[in-house]
Scaffold this active site. Sequence first.
Site, short mmCIF file in Angstrom:
data_model
loop_
_atom_site.label_atom_id
_atom_site.label_comp_id
_atom_site.label_asym_id
_atom_site.label_seq_id
_atom_site.Cartn_x
_atom_site.Cartn_y
_atom_site.Cartn_z
N ARG A 91 -3.13 -8.60 9.98
CA ARG A 91 -1.81 -8.67 10.63
C ARG A 91 -1.76 -9.82 11.63
NH1 ARG A 91 0.51 -2.70 12.39
NH2 ARG A 91 0.58 -1.72 10.30
N ILE A 122 -2.68 1.98 -6.42
CA ILE A 122 -1.30 1.94 -5.94
C ILE A 122 -0.56 0.74 -6.51
CG2 ILE A 122 -1.72 0.62 -3.81
CD1 ILE A 122 0.54 3.72 -4.06
N GLY A 123 -1.30 -0.35 -6.80
CA GLY A 123 -0.67 -1.57 -7.28
C GLY A 123 0.08 -1.41 -8.58
N ARG A 161 -6.78 -12.30 -13.54
CA ARG A 161 -7.82 -13.26 -13.90
C ARG A 161 -7.80 -13.48 -15.40
NH1 ARG A 161 -10.96 -9.63 -10.72
NH2 ARG A 161 -11.32 -10.37 -8.59
N LYS A 182 -7.80 -4.45 8.70
CA LYS A 182 -6.39 -4.56 8.33
C LYS A 182 -5.56 -5.10 9.51
CE LYS A 182 -6.31 -1.13 4.65
NZ LYS A 182 -5.55 -0.08 3.98
#
Length: 310
Positions: free
Chosen positions: A139, A16-17, A36, A135
Amino acid sequence: MSNKTKVLVIGGTGYIGNLVVEASLRSGHSTFLLIRKPNKSNPNPSKDRIIRNFKSAGVSFVYGDLHDHESLVKAIKQVDVVISAVGSEQTSDQVKIIAAIKEAGNIKRFFPSEFGNDVDRVNAVGPAKTFFGAKAQIRRIKEAEGIPYTYVSSNSFAGYFIRTISQPGGTAPPRDKITISGDGNPKIVVNKEEDIATYTIKAVDDPRTLNKILYIRPPHNTYSFNEIVSLWEKKIGKTLERIYVPEEQLLKKIQEASFPLNLMLSISYSVFIKGDHTNFEIEPSFGVEASELYPDVKYTTLDEYLDQFV
């Protein structure tokens, strides 16, 4: 360009990036990618190709690593917004991004890597409970640090779900019989990945999405499993045999399966049995809906997406 928001994408060569990077470029933002330093002893041709394409498109590269705090702070100080698109195996490592953002002190908004269910509103079991819990923990840590944010709840990726209509081991939508978890009636949401990236970038400097959850829940991508199967049957002119898996049977399968099948099945339980994509109303106090905020985005409908497989 200099007046545009400067956006740093971490994990920008991933599934998705890379689409988020492309969407940022299309929007005219100054787009930065954390990478990197090249490892000549362990080349990655596919990643190298993406990086070359980004370079020619005008992406600025900053060298750094999640495990090198100094390099991360240096990269973050150059931008206004940080979008994390790291893979699930690096979810917990985002505490390092949060620490670097806190030290840098200049970030207007952070998008942690979510791109799925709203992890604070799930009825998860087994591995999915751990997966969503990691996840949710990010948050809480971010909120404790007082960092401005937007969470992107994009629900299901079309490339994962529609390509096989959620049939484990499949390579294309089925044409004879189909297995459905539960009764097939809870509403689920499926979005094309490029549209998810577009909506994410739309929210970057929108005050309406600040400290909110951006739900990508377009009406033409919200169907029950049964409705999706009926839509597919209409396209191919054939009725499929529907095999329904009761809740108790799915729970048993989750317990018996090994990773990664048990994770896939437990996510299916959350989405198809408990209806966690749509079993709550989006309240203005915590969230906004993307297709309502950005009616100018011509998203790909589920109906249109299915056409490529006919």
